[in-house]
Enzyme design. Structure first.
Site, PDB file in Angstrom:
ATOM      1  N   MET A  15     -13.335   0.918  51.090  1.00 37.00           N
ATOM      2  CA  MET A  15     -12.905   0.882  49.686  1.00 37.00           C
ATOM      3  C   MET A  15     -13.934   1.528  48.761  1.00 37.00           C
ATOM      4  SD  MET A  15     -11.345  -2.970  49.692  1.00 37.00           S
ATOM      5  CE  MET A  15     -12.538  -3.674  50.799  1.00 37.00           C
TER       6      MET A  15
ATOM      7  N   LYS B 158      -0.546  -4.522  47.966  1.00 38.19           N
ATOM      8  CA  LYS B 158      -1.118  -4.606  46.629  1.00 38.19           C
ATOM      9  C   LYS B 158      -1.297  -3.182  46.122  1.00 38.19           C
ATOM     10  CE  LYS B 158      -3.807  -8.486  48.234  1.00 38.19           C
ATOM     11  NZ  LYS B 158      -4.266  -8.313  49.617  1.00 38.19           N
TER      12      LYS B 158
ATOM     13  N   ASP C 172       1.333  -4.866  54.732  1.00 37.69           N
ATOM     14  CA  ASP C 172       0.575  -4.202  53.673  1.00 37.69           C
ATOM     15  C   ASP C 172       1.056  -2.784  53.474  1.00 37.69           C
ATOM     16  OD1 ASP C 172      -0.955  -6.356  53.291  1.00 37.69           O
ATOM     17  OD2 ASP C 172      -2.753  -5.569  54.269  1.00 37.69           O
TER      18      ASP C 172
HETATM   19  N1  SAH Z   1      -8.482  -4.493  57.362  1.00 34.87           N
HETATM   20  C1  SAH Z   1      -8.718  -3.070  57.229  1.00 34.87           C
HETATM   21  C2  SAH Z   1      -9.472  -2.737  55.954  1.00 34.87           C
HETATM   22  C3  SAH Z   1      -8.741  -3.047  54.705  1.00 34.87           C
HETATM   23  S1  SAH Z   1      -9.622  -2.580  53.273  1.00 34.87           S
HETATM   24  C4  SAH Z   1      -9.461  -2.554  58.459  1.00 34.87           C
HETATM   25  O1  SAH Z   1      -9.925  -3.343  59.280  1.00 34.87           O
HETATM   26  O2  SAH Z   1      -9.553  -1.338  58.613  1.00 34.87           O
HETATM   27  C5  SAH Z   1      -8.958  -0.987  52.937  1.00 34.87           C
HETATM   28  C6  SAH Z   1      -9.980   0.079  53.214  1.00 34.87           C
HETATM   29  O3  SAH Z   1     -10.051   0.333  54.597  1.00 34.87           O
HETATM   30  C7  SAH Z   1      -9.643   1.391  52.596  1.00 34.87           C
HETATM   31  O4  SAH Z   1     -10.045   1.475  51.240  1.00 34.87           O
HETATM   32  C8  SAH Z   1     -10.451   2.339  53.449  1.00 34.87           C
HETATM   33  O5  SAH Z   1     -11.816   2.339  53.068  1.00 34.87           O
HETATM   34  C9  SAH Z   1     -10.363   1.690  54.802  1.00 34.87           C
HETATM   35  N2  SAH Z   1      -9.283   2.277  55.620  1.00 34.87           N
HETATM   36  C10 SAH Z   1      -8.223   1.666  56.122  1.00 34.87           C
HETATM   37  N3  SAH Z   1      -7.473   2.499  56.869  1.00 34.87           N
HETATM   38  C11 SAH Z   1      -8.103   3.679  56.853  1.00 34.87           C
HETATM   39  C12 SAH Z   1      -7.863   4.956  57.456  1.00 34.87           C
HETATM   40  N4  SAH Z   1      -6.785   5.178  58.217  1.00 34.87           N
HETATM   41  N5  SAH Z   1      -8.752   5.940  57.218  1.00 34.87           N
HETATM   42  C13 SAH Z   1      -9.841   5.739  56.467  1.00 34.87           C
HETATM   43  N6  SAH Z   1     -10.126   4.559  55.892  1.00 34.87           N
HETATM   44  C14 SAH Z   1      -9.272   3.542  56.079  1.00 34.87           C
END
Ligand code: SAH
Length: 474
Positions: free
Chosen positions: A381, A270, A248
């Site tokens: 998100m 995406k 990703d």
């Molecule tokens: N599978 C991922 C989430 C994917 S959805 C997980 O478990 O973390 C994507 C969302 O995850 C982003 O819009 C944000 O809200 C959050 N996110 C992912 N990485 C992040 C980070 N390093 N800092 C803050 N938010 C994060």
């Protein structure tokens, strides 16, 4: 070469250990694990060593060092903190042409004990020739992280089936190819999943065929939130096994740099506002086609693969197409952002439950907002939908002074954490131009970050709110 490496068979052979403190005890434990008959000589013994003597594990002689202790020994180890005594032991051993190791003293030692990675029956030994034990220890850590314990089980299985393998693959080249398949293929995966029977069956099936069929598989791996140190050991191993990595956009370059050098990296991210369904269909097709060509495919996702990552749909697709898979969890954004912004997601005084929610739902409806207290809500998100989320939480009955935090780029070098309230969070986020990826944390615990924060930049231009004052009073 400074030292000649050897692996000694000590089963039933006598070894003398001089010294009976904690350091000696660690050596005694290793020697016993190798099946040695251990004689321990010392002026006094640590309770652990005494207990071993009482249990009949060792033969303990208390008193001044006596060269006769060396009678019938194959090896001597001196582990006292008295260098003169260690020297005496070393010299007495040398006089009898016996090898002697003095712990942490290469000058007095005629043999060195290497740092080891124990995957019995496989043992990996590392030596820096006594020049810098710390280098050997570092290497050991790296190697520990590369091979999990299924390697030992695999070697055991290979030992038991060696005659059958020899019979079914008499040619050297075919046999070598079979062992390659054994190391890279589904047998190791089955052992790792805790299914030894399946591993045996797979091995037998492959032996029955003229040539081992390539069998690809997909590892669905969580890359964690960004900081490569937050990748799991199993995730690191997967990256080192991969032929193809479908990753990703959220996956940090530092994590990708840990992958096997000749793995094919494909960015299947995406783009925001992009054609999500088309990209998802492409991901499904790529996973299946690479796996069908016998490759080890790592599907690498930010955070945890099964938390808001459509990992579930990907597994369903693989299942429908009969492709083997494994799942390696990762540290999800909520856990990482909580930790790195000093926000305990639960706390005895402030939060008894935790909800992981997305501000982005099919059909557009936002997360629920029942106003019960004692709950932490983490929204994924949510940056682009902050206005709607805030309005909905207020309409649902949450107080305007409910503490909120937004953690942008959690755990990465550019992390910024904004501490606010539900009332002003939207204005503050706009003022500081908060961008995705960011996590929104709503609940009393969000206020604790103001005092517990320890990492990254802190955005907090606000005076302490009523909520934090209330928290302090609680
Ligand atoms: N599978 C991922 C989430 C994917 S959805 C997980 O478990 O973390 C994507 C969302 O995850 C982003 O819009 C944000 O809200 C959050 N996110 C992912 N990485 C992040 C980070 N390093 N800092 C803050 N938010 C994060």
């Amino acid at each position: 070469m400074n030292h000649f490496p050897l692996f000694a068979d000590l089963k039933g052979r006598r070894v003398l250990v001089v010294g009976a403190g904690p350091v000696a005890d660690r050596k005694i434990a290793l020697l016993l694990a190798a099946g040695a008959r251990v004689v321990v000589g010392a002026r006094a013994a640590h309770p652990r060593v005494l207990a071993r003597a009482h249990a009949g594990e060792i033969d303990l002689r208390l008193g001044e060092f006596n060269p006769a202790w060396l009678d019938d020994a194959w090896l001597a180890i001196a582990a006292t903190d008295d260098r003169a005594l260690n020297r005496k032991v070393s010299e007495a051993a040398a006089a009898r042409r016996l090898f002697c190791n003095v712990v942490d003293d290469p000058e007095l030692s005629s043999v060195q004990v290497p740092a080891i990675v124990d995957r019995s029956p496989v043992t990996i030994a590392i030596s820096s020739g006594g020049s810098a034990p710390v280098i050997a220890r570092r290497l050991r850590e790296r190697i520990e992280s590369l091979f999990d314990h299924s390697l030992g089980a695999l070697a055991d299985l290979a030992r038991r089936r060696r005659p059958a393998i020899r019979a079914a693959r008499p040619g050297l080249r075919a046999r070598r190819a079979f062992y390659d398949w054994l190391l890279d293929g589904p047998v190791l995966g089955a052992l790792r999943r805790g299914r030894p029977d399946e591993a045996e069956r797979l091995l037998d099936e492959a032996l029955a065929q003229a040539a081992a069929p390539p069998r690809g598989r997909v590892l669905l791996v969580g890359a964690g939130p960004g900081d490569p140190g937050l990748l799991t050991l199993r995730g690191l191993r997967a990256l080192n096994e991969a032929d193809v990595i479908l990753h990703d956009r959220l996956v940090d370059a530092g994590v990708l740099s840990l992958a096997r050098r000749d793995a094919l990296l494909i960015d299947v991210g995406k783009a925001p506002g992009g054609r999500h369904e088309a990209t998802q269909a492409r991901i499904h097709a790529l996973m299946v086609s690479h796996a069908r060509q016998g490759r080890c495919v790592v599907r690498l996702k930010g955070g945890d693969p099964l938390v808001f990552g459509r990992g579930g749909e990907e597994l369903q697709h693989l299942r429908r197409h009969g492709i083997d898979y494994e799942v390696v969890p990762g540290i999800t954004a909520a856990l990482a952002c909580g930790a790195y912004a000093g926000i305990p997601l639960t706390h005895r005084d402030h939060a008894q439950s935790l909800t992981l929610a997305t501000a982005h739902r099919r059909g557009g409806a936002c997360a629920d907002a029942e106003p019960e207290s004692g709950r932490t809500r983490a929204y994924y998100m949510g940056v682009e939908r902050l206005a709607g989320l805030r309005a909905q939480l207020l309409a649902g009955g949450l107080a305007p002074d409910t503490p909120c935090a937004i953690v942008e780029n959690g755990s990465r070098s550019g992390q910024r954490a904004l501490y606010a309230t539900l009332e002003n969070v939207e204005n503050q986020a706009r003022r500081h131009a908060i961008r995705s990826p960011a996590l929104i944390i709503v609940g009393e615990v969000a206020a604790l970050g103001r005092e517990l924060a320890w990492f990254g930049e802190i955005l907090d231009g606000e005076p302490a709110t009523a909520a934090t004052a209330r928290l302090a009073a609680a």
